[in-house]
Scaffold this active site. Structure first.
Site, mmCIF file in Angstrom:
data_model
loop_
_atom_site.group_PDB
_atom_site.id
_atom_site.type_symbol
_atom_site.label_atom_id
_atom_site.label_comp_id
_atom_site.label_asym_id
_atom_site.label_seq_id
_atom_site.Cartn_x
_atom_site.Cartn_y
_atom_site.Cartn_z
ATOM 1 N N ASP A 131 35.736 32.830 0.633
ATOM 2 C CA ASP A 131 34.442 32.956 1.334
ATOM 3 C C ASP A 131 33.302 32.626 0.378
ATOM 4 O OD1 ASP A 131 35.485 35.200 0.108
ATOM 5 O OD2 ASP A 131 34.591 36.641 1.469
ATOM 6 N N ASP A 166 37.002 19.283 3.562
ATOM 7 C CA ASP A 166 36.085 18.653 4.528
ATOM 8 C C ASP A 166 34.643 19.070 4.259
ATOM 9 O OD1 ASP A 166 38.054 17.280 5.778
ATOM 10 O OD2 ASP A 166 37.722 18.123 7.773
#
Ligand code: NAD
Length: 367
Positions: A222, A250
């Site tokens: 995270d 990505d």
């Protein structure tokens, strides 16, 4: 060295043609053989990865892959769809390490969605484990829950798992890659919550003892997602599991602004590799001489560096790409006011010209 050339579908044939011109301009002693893959192979042989194509890929030292897929195959049964070819190649060739550089060229900083000062000079290598994790773990499926919050309710489940050798080998790839770069590895995990990733962290730490010259730090996924948009230049090599890598690669790719600029490599344990652009077959622009061939040309540079052990030639290809950008040549996807719009072939011409000009001054070492 033998290269299997698999152009595939859509813009795949156009961009691979330009990448081959660049490779040929280096005049290295390479043997090349082309085969059908994806939709083109399905049309000709009824399967996206025919036995002959797989045999060629297995026999080769490296594979130059274009892209596969077209919307017209969306109604085919899953096993016959063009995209299955790439999954089949990964599986049959044991390609467990996916390397994706996210590099922001000075001339293209405006194309990023982040402020130019955050991405100028960005150069990250994301290394994603490609064959394990929750994507392949068994058991998986649907069933009636026997416990949990809603016993008796329908539920679905997957299994996250990594074995020690799987983690060790990807950690070695990361540390060795870091040695060729700035010498820093960030291992991304979720060790605070997941047993699998506490194990991942422990094993990466153990492997690190063999690389005292490389700096290692650990980061929760995270936080890594946040840092990639807050201060992306803090990373050098980022190594992580299959699912976290899928998402973070990505995210990192988008920092550079254009999908047409992003190469990738998928390596096995002997550094045999499949090299391809990170984008797909772009059926919307196929056959129009509009595709950007630079991601595929930069994939050739990765092939030279990681499989063919020709780092000087790799540097030259990358320098030629930087030179054409500095000269102002742009395909439509990266065009901006004041630059010269060129097509796929003209971009290939420009890279070959830049390479040839540079080669005249310093000869390339042949192996
Ligand atoms: P895509 O990457 O093919 O295209 C997305 C967008 O980016 C399109 O607008 C396209 O024109 C543009 N684009 C992509 N590459 C470009 C380039 N080199 N130069 C200029 N513009 C470029 O993704 P998609 O449209 O979602 O998928 C099209 C087909 O490709 C689908 O069949 C998909 O399954 C397949 N695909 C294949 C691979 C692969 O072969 N590894 C990867 C992703 C998608």
């Amino acid at each position: 060295m033998k290269i299997a050339v698999l152009p595939g579908d859509g813009i795949g044939t156009e961009i691979v043609a330009q990448a081959l011109r660049v490779l040929n301009a280096l005049e290295l002693p390479l043997e090349m053989e082309t085969a059908l893959v994806g939709g083109a192979a399905y049309e000709a042989h009824g399967h996206p990865l025919p036995d002959a194509t797989l045999a060629l890929a297995k026999a080769a030292d490296a594979i130059l892959f274009g892209a596969v897929g077209d919307w017209k195959y969306d109604t085919l049964e899953r096993a016959l769809r063009p995209e299955q070819a790439i999954l089949g190649l990964r599986k049959h060739l044991g390609l467990f390490a996916n390397l994706r550089p996210a590099l922001c060229y000075a001339e293209l900083t405006h194309a990023s969605s982040l402020k130019p000062e955050l991405v100028a000079g960005l150069d990250i290598l994301i290394i994603r484990e490609l064959t394990g994790d929750i994507y392949f773990g068994q058991p998986r499926g649907r069933r009636v829950a026997v416990d949990g919050h809603f016993p008796g309710a329908e539920e679905a489940f997957d299994t996250m798992r990594y074995s020690r050798p799987e983690i060790e080998r990807i950690a070695h790839v990361a540390f060795q890659a870091a040695r060729k770069r700035q010498g820093r590895v960030t291992s991304v995990d979720k060790a605070n919550v997941l047993e699998t990733f506490q194990f991942w962290k422990d094993v990466v730490t153990e492997v690190h003892r063999e690389y005292p010259d490389v700096q290692l730090d650990h980061m929760y996924v995270d936080n890594a997602a946040m840092q990639l948009v807050k201060a992306p230049k803090r990373f050098d090599v980022l190594v992580t599991g299959n699912m976290f890598g899928d998402i973070l690669s990505d995210e990192a790719a988008m920092l550079t602004g254009s999908i047409g600029m992003l190469p990738s490599a998928s390596l096995d344990k002997n550094n045999k590799g499949l090299y391809e652009p990170s984008h797909g077959s772009a059926p919307d622009i196929a056959g129009q001489d509009r595709a950007n061939p630079l991601a595929t040309i930069l994939s050739v540079a990765m092939m030279l560096r990681y499989t063919l052990q020709q780092p000087e030639a790799a540097d030259r290809v990358e320098a030629a790409v930087r030179a054409v950008l500095a000269q102002g040549f742009r395909t439509a996807d990266i065009w901006s006011e004041g630059t010269s719009l060129v097509g796929t072939k003209a971009m290939g011409d420009a890279v070959v010209a830049a390479l040839t000009a540079a080669t005249k001054t310093t000869p390339i070492t042949k192996s």
